[in-house]
Design an enzyme around this catalytic site. Structure first.
Site, mmCIF file in Angstrom:
data_model
loop_
_atom_site.group_PDB
_atom_site.id
_atom_site.type_symbol
_atom_site.label_atom_id
_atom_site.label_comp_id
_atom_site.label_asym_id
_atom_site.label_seq_id
_atom_site.Cartn_x
_atom_site.Cartn_y
_atom_site.Cartn_z
ATOM 1 N N LYS A 125 43.213 44.122 50.343
ATOM 2 C CA LYS A 125 42.081 44.994 50.685
ATOM 3 C C LYS A 125 42.562 46.386 51.118
ATOM 4 O O LYS A 125 41.850 47.366 50.971
ATOM 5 C CB LYS A 125 41.244 44.382 51.810
ATOM 6 C CG LYS A 125 40.738 42.964 51.576
ATOM 7 C CD LYS A 125 39.640 42.901 50.535
ATOM 8 C CE LYS A 125 38.905 41.562 50.524
ATOM 9 N NZ LYS A 125 39.696 40.439 49.992
HETATM 10 C C1 LIG Z 1 39.478 39.415 49.029
HETATM 11 C C2 LIG Z 1 40.631 38.555 48.643
HETATM 12 C C3 LIG Z 1 40.693 37.896 47.393
HETATM 13 C C4 LIG Z 1 39.558 37.929 46.390
HETATM 14 O O1 LIG Z 1 39.375 39.192 45.800
HETATM 15 P P1 LIG Z 1 37.981 39.545 45.065
HETATM 16 O O2 LIG Z 1 38.064 40.981 44.735
HETATM 17 O O3 LIG Z 1 36.927 39.249 46.083
HETATM 18 O O4 LIG Z 1 37.876 38.670 43.866
HETATM 19 C C5 LIG Z 1 41.832 37.166 47.090
HETATM 20 N N1 LIG Z 1 42.851 37.053 47.975
HETATM 21 C C6 LIG Z 1 42.821 37.679 49.181
HETATM 22 C C7 LIG Z 1 43.966 37.500 50.112
HETATM 23 C C8 LIG Z 1 41.719 38.450 49.560
HETATM 24 O O5 LIG Z 1 41.700 39.046 50.773
#
Ligand SMILES: *Cc1c(COP(=O)(O)O)cnc(C)c1O
Length: 511
Positions: A125
């Protein structure tokens, strides 16, 4: 329909709604607004193309330059200098540890991990939330008269901390994060409650994630609260994953991964690769699809899910059905039954048929289910493959990757590693595959330690698990996680579901 010529005579890329192709707004408008008034999501009216020659020139660029190169094409009402400033500030060496914000680590012939967790909160993120505040403050300046933005976030864990870290002390913004009181991991709660910064607010909600999310949506739609905060010179904005400003920066690391493989000689000019992505809200993998549309040599996008396998079923059968059991897994950031960003894929695959997309989304809201037509499914299957695994298989994979490949991965990444391995075993002409690695194993230390060392005993102390994991695997604990143990907890506010609007007014200085 709308004016596509800018003031200097250049063509200006506009943004449409996935439910109405006749809407045309600027990039800043799309980013500041977050979601379209008709309930649709903003998408660019066309995808800028990167030629083979340009791609070749990207190979020798560093991550910041690669980011500017891609972002400039979409942010048509930003100056090149503004884009470069945003990228340089976000992907600064002080914020991302290691050699690059998104290094590629090759473990065995043909398989590499794209590590997206070297940022301040140790999850992918950060790749978007380090730059979004910068894009948003420029956007707000361009579209309104200097109002302060109050960012509201409901989080199930990773997004809240990454957004707090991204917006802390950013001039012209305040951020308020709501998390479910008993719905986040001990590490995630500690990360949020110890957050530093003069413009940040953190409140626990008595309820689950859905309660927090519903509460935030209600506040966004509450005219009375909007009026009150406007009187204080503020407006609401959002940092959740449907904002175009969060999706766009993610396109960059797909290009960057290919360029790194090209630089090392693992792929030749024009050679196609596969990506395997651990998926929840479909934001990460959708950015890979957009990279392919721009001309990046990508063959398949492999969508990996955990026991909440609603996407595996959809991408294989064309039936999206959220009426199923919800599992709380060891890869919690993928515990999602409604993947919002899928709407953007459907819009594109149907040749931008906003009416058809609206129909499916209305059906989903009403009945929890929809089914796409055979032609749409055929097009989706030509590009995407899908698979899933449960918690036991995820743990087994963490252990296998560690023992056989000498690589330590977190549970989300392990889900993708497993799905990738199963895919390659059946694939006759396997190409280079990049597994997108979305979190540091230390963010989920107890589960990772338990997987690689089933007899390890850390009691209930996550920091003990962190220490044991580091000693056992001889890998380094990320600085921000090590520092967390000693950080004072600044926030202890708890509110009921009905108390959320009061917390918003307090953050706005209105109560
Ligand atoms: C948010 C997240 C995901 C999923 O990503 P999306 O864009 O929601 O498909 C996968 N792994 C981690 C560690 C995340 O924080």
């Amino acid at each position: 329909m709308w004016d596509r010529i800018g003031t200097k005579g250049e063509t200006v890329l506009k943004y449409q709604s996935t439910r109405n192709s006749r809407i045309g707004v600027s990039a800043s408008q799309a980013i500041a607004q977050g979601i379209c008034g008709d309930g649709g999501l903003f998408v660019p009216e066309e995808f800028p193309q990167v030629t083979e020659e340009e791609l070749k020139s990207m190979v020798s660029m560093d991550y910041r330059a690669r980011a500017s190169f891609i972002l400039e094409r979409y942010l048509s009402d930003f100056t090149a200098q503004e884009v470069a400033q945003c990228a340089a500030g976000a992907y600064d060496d002080a914020k991302f540890s290691g050699t690059s914000p998104a290094p590629v680590v090759t473990v065995s012939s043909g398989v590499s991990f794209l590590e997206l967790w070297h940022g301040p909160t140790c999850a992918f993120k950060d790749m978007a939330l380090q730059i979004l505040p910068r894009l948003l403050t420029h956007s707000l300046k361009k579209i309104n008269e200097g109002k302060e933005a109050l960012i509201l976030v409901a989080t199930s864990g990773d997004t809240g901390k990454a957004a707090l870290e991204g917006f802390r002390d950013v001039a012209g913004t305040r951020i308020l994060v709501f998390y479910p009181q008993d719905g986040v991991s001990a590490m995630q709660e500690r990360q949020m409650r110890s957050q530093e910064g003069s413009n940040v607010f953190v409140v626990a909600v008595q309820g689950n994630f859905d309660d927090a999310q519903t509460g935030v949506k209600k506040i966004f739609g509450d005219e009375e609260i909007r009026r009150k905060i406007a009187e204080s010179g503020m407006m609401f904005s959002s940092a959740n994953s449907i904002n175009w400003g969060r999706l766009l920066p993610q396109i960059v690391y797909y290009f960057s991964a290919w360029c790194d493989l090209a630089a090392s000689g693992a792929v030749k000019p024009g050679e196609k690769i596969d990506f395997c992505v651990p998926t929840g809200n479909f934001g990460d993998i959708l950015a890979g699809y957009y990279a392919k549309k721009m001309g990046l040599p990508v063959r398949k996008l492999i969508c990996a899910s955990n026991a909440n396998n609603v996407l595996t079923e959809f991408l294989t059968t064309g039936v999206y059905d959220r009426n199923r059991k919800f599992y709380a897994t060891i890869s919690p950031s993928m515990d999602i039954l409604v993947s919002s960003n899928l709407e953007r894929l459907l819009y594109d695959i149907t040749g931008r048929d906003g009416d058809r997309v609206r129909g499916w989304m209305e059906q989903l809201a009403r009945t929890g289910r929809y089914q796409v037509d055979a032609e749409t499914l055929r097009k989706i299957r030509a590009l995407f493959s899908a698979g899933f695994c449960d918690d036991a298989e995820t743990k087994e994979e963490i252990r296998r990757v560690y023992e056989e490949e000498h690589y330590l991965c977190d549970p989300h990444t392990a889900v993708a590693a497993r799905v990738c391995r199963e895919f390659r075993a059946k694939d006759e002409e396997a190409v280079n595959t990049v597994v997108v690695s979305t979190a540091s194993p230390y963010k989920f230390a107890p589960d990772v330690l338990g997987a690689v060392s089933p007899n390890a005993d850390w009691g209930t102390d996550v920091f003990r698990a962190v220490k044991m994991l580091s000693e056992l695997t001889k890998t380094e604990v990320p600085e921000s996680i090590a520092a967390l143990q000693k950080k004072p907890l600044r926030f202890s506010d708890v509110c009921s579901k009905d108390g959320m609007s009061g917390a918003v007014l307090r953050a706005a200085g209105r109560a």
